[in-house]
Enzyme design. Structure first.
Site, short mmCIF file in Angstrom:
data_model
loop_
_atom_site.label_atom_id
_atom_site.label_comp_id
_atom_site.label_asym_id
_atom_site.label_seq_id
_atom_site.Cartn_x
_atom_site.Cartn_y
_atom_site.Cartn_z
CE LYS A 1 -3.37 -2.67 -0.01
NZ LYS A 1 -4.15 -3.38 1.14
C1 LIG Z 1 -5.10 -4.45 1.50
C2 LIG Z 1 -6.85 -4.29 1.47
C3 LIG Z 1 -7.41 -4.70 2.75
C4 LIG Z 1 -6.89 -5.29 3.93
O1 LIG Z 1 -5.86 -4.74 4.53
P1 LIG Z 1 -4.86 -5.47 5.24
O2 LIG Z 1 -4.13 -4.63 6.02
O3 LIG Z 1 -4.22 -6.31 4.52
O4 LIG Z 1 -5.64 -6.34 6.50
C5 LIG Z 1 -8.81 -4.18 2.54
N1 LIG Z 1 -9.44 -3.65 1.55
C6 LIG Z 1 -8.69 -3.74 0.49
C7 LIG Z 1 -9.54 -2.87 -0.75
C8 LIG Z 1 -7.42 -3.59 0.40
O5 LIG Z 1 -6.77 -3.75 -0.59
#
Ligand SMILES: *Cc1c(COP(=O)(O)O)cnc(C)c1O
Length: 398
Positions: free
Chosen positions: A196
């Site tokens: 991210k």
């Molecule tokens: C990455 C992601 C999540 C979950 O986040 P984590 O930190 O991996 O639990 C939820 N929604 C979307 C759209 C994502 O891309």
């Protein structure tokens, strides 16, 4: 001599594999983590709040609650929104499973609304059509970084007394009609997984302007236990006293992680600038590619670009997406597919969801390929991706 695809034994465009995404960690990031390791607190210390303040200030929200990961952020948001057994939560199928799983955690049923075929985001008209007496919340995802169409979603949810949760795992720093995401929906959730915009290893955040929702988030992340005098059923027992009022979890994040988060926040503007430069480069290099639709940017939105997704006009090719994808991987390009529609997963099928539910999302899924995009990616990497695409697509054009 005709080109030979790496898939068929030819030389690959790249000698080393280019991942679709990866973290970007520098010496300052490492230093920030080391400082916490030498300090008095590893887990709930002063750095969590520092990180929360940084993110709240950045997105312009009154409150921010840091939490173990983005999935826990969605779970906590559904708890704060009082989603419960028998309720329905409307979301998009074109997302990571966590956006829908959060409803199931609360005993509610996810209801999938089809997407807008241009933005690939949840279509507010479809949401409106699906609202029932059981609907409690809407989870709108800012897919690839482009904010969902928040204005009609806010109008709809206000009108019907629902909570709007924005899953902004892809969109830290993105803007909707001149405002950063994070202070627009009732609750906005972020993820700090390494792919991210910024990372804490694992980590997440929920931002809100609503004090009552914020208090519920904070309680939920520590077992449902509170010391808040406003909430205690029997106050004035003494300083040791606390009460578990609801069933929460241990969803705490650590000071170690938040130190990395603070340091990464310093670097966020540069990360975003790099993502945008790479996207502009892809956009211009791919402009004349036949059979390739580049990402669409809706008027009034400014994306910080988590993903760069191309859509293939499959009718122009002799091969399907599966073969084109495999050919690109063989050229050492770390392409990916985001996402398998959530209700295609066997678990969702076992709950009774049927294919055909959201035809636009299903059609899109057959045609998409995610190209590598991350800060630190070099111009030569972008050129390799485009070269590989050119090689593979030319091989398969009808
Ligand atoms: C990455 C992601 C999540 C979950 O986040 P984590 O930190 O991996 O639990 C939820 N929604 C979307 C759209 C994502 O891309």
């Amino acid at each position: 001599m005709p080109v030979r695809l790496a898939l068929h034994g030819g030389a690959p465009v790249r000698s080393s594999f280019l991942p679709y995404s990866r973290q970007n960690i520098d010496d300052k990031d490492i230093q920030a983590v080391v400082e916490v390791l030498r300090s008095d607190y590893l887990t709930t210390g002063p750095v969590i709040q520092r990180f929360e303040n940084r993110v709240a200030q950045y997105v312009g929200s009154q409150y921010a609650a840091a939490i173990a990961n983005g999935t826990a952020a969605l779970h906590a948001a559904c708890f704060a929104a009082r989603v419960g057994p028998g309720d329905e939560v409307i979301t998009t199928p074109m997302t990571f499973a966590a956006s829908a799983n959060c409803a199931l955690y609360m005993g509610a049923r996810p209801v999938f609304a089809d997407i807008d075929p241009d933005t690939y985001n949840i279509d507010p008209h479809q949401v409106e059509r699906l609202i029932s007496e059981r609907t409690r919340a809407v989870v709108a995802v800012d897919f690839t970084g482009q904010p969902a169409d928040l204005e009609p979603l806010i109008d709809l949810t206000r009108e019907q007394g629902l909570t709007l949760i924005e899953d902004a795992a892809h969109s830290l720093g993105s803007q909707y009609k001149g405002r950063p995401v994070g202070a627009i929906a009732d609750l906005t959730t972020f993820s700090f997984h390494p792919v991210k915009h910024i990372t804490t290893g694992e980590g997440g955040m929920i931002t809100t302007n609503n004090r009552e929702l914020y208090k519920r988030l904070v309680m939920f992340r520590t077992h449902g236990i509170t010391r808040d005098s406003d909430k205690l059923l029997t106050p004035d027992q003494g300083d040791w006293y606390n009460e578990q009022l609801v069933l929460g979890y241990n969803y705490r994040i650590t000071d170690i992680q938040c130190a990395l988060g603070c340091s990464q926040m310093d670097r966020l503007p540069e990360f975003i600038a790099q993502r945008r430069a790479i996207v502009n480069r892809y956009n211009s290099l791919l402009a004349d590619f036949k059979g390739v639709t580049r990402p669409f940017q809706a008027a009034g939105t400014e994306s910080t670009w988590h993903l760069y997704i191309i859509k293939l006009e499959l009718e122009r090719f002799k091969a399907g997406r599966k073969e084109i994808f495999a050919a690109l991987r063989a050229e050492n390009i770390g392409v990916n597919v985001h996402y398998i529609p959530v209700y295609y997963h066997p678990y969702y099928q076992s709950l009774g969801y049927k294919r055909g539910l959201c035809p636009k999302a299903e059609d899109l899924y057959e045609r998409i390929i995610t190209l590598p995009l991350f800060p630190g990616m070099q111009d030569s990497d972008v050129e390799d991706v485009v070269k590989a695409l050119d090689k593979v697509l030319h091989y398969y054009y009808k």
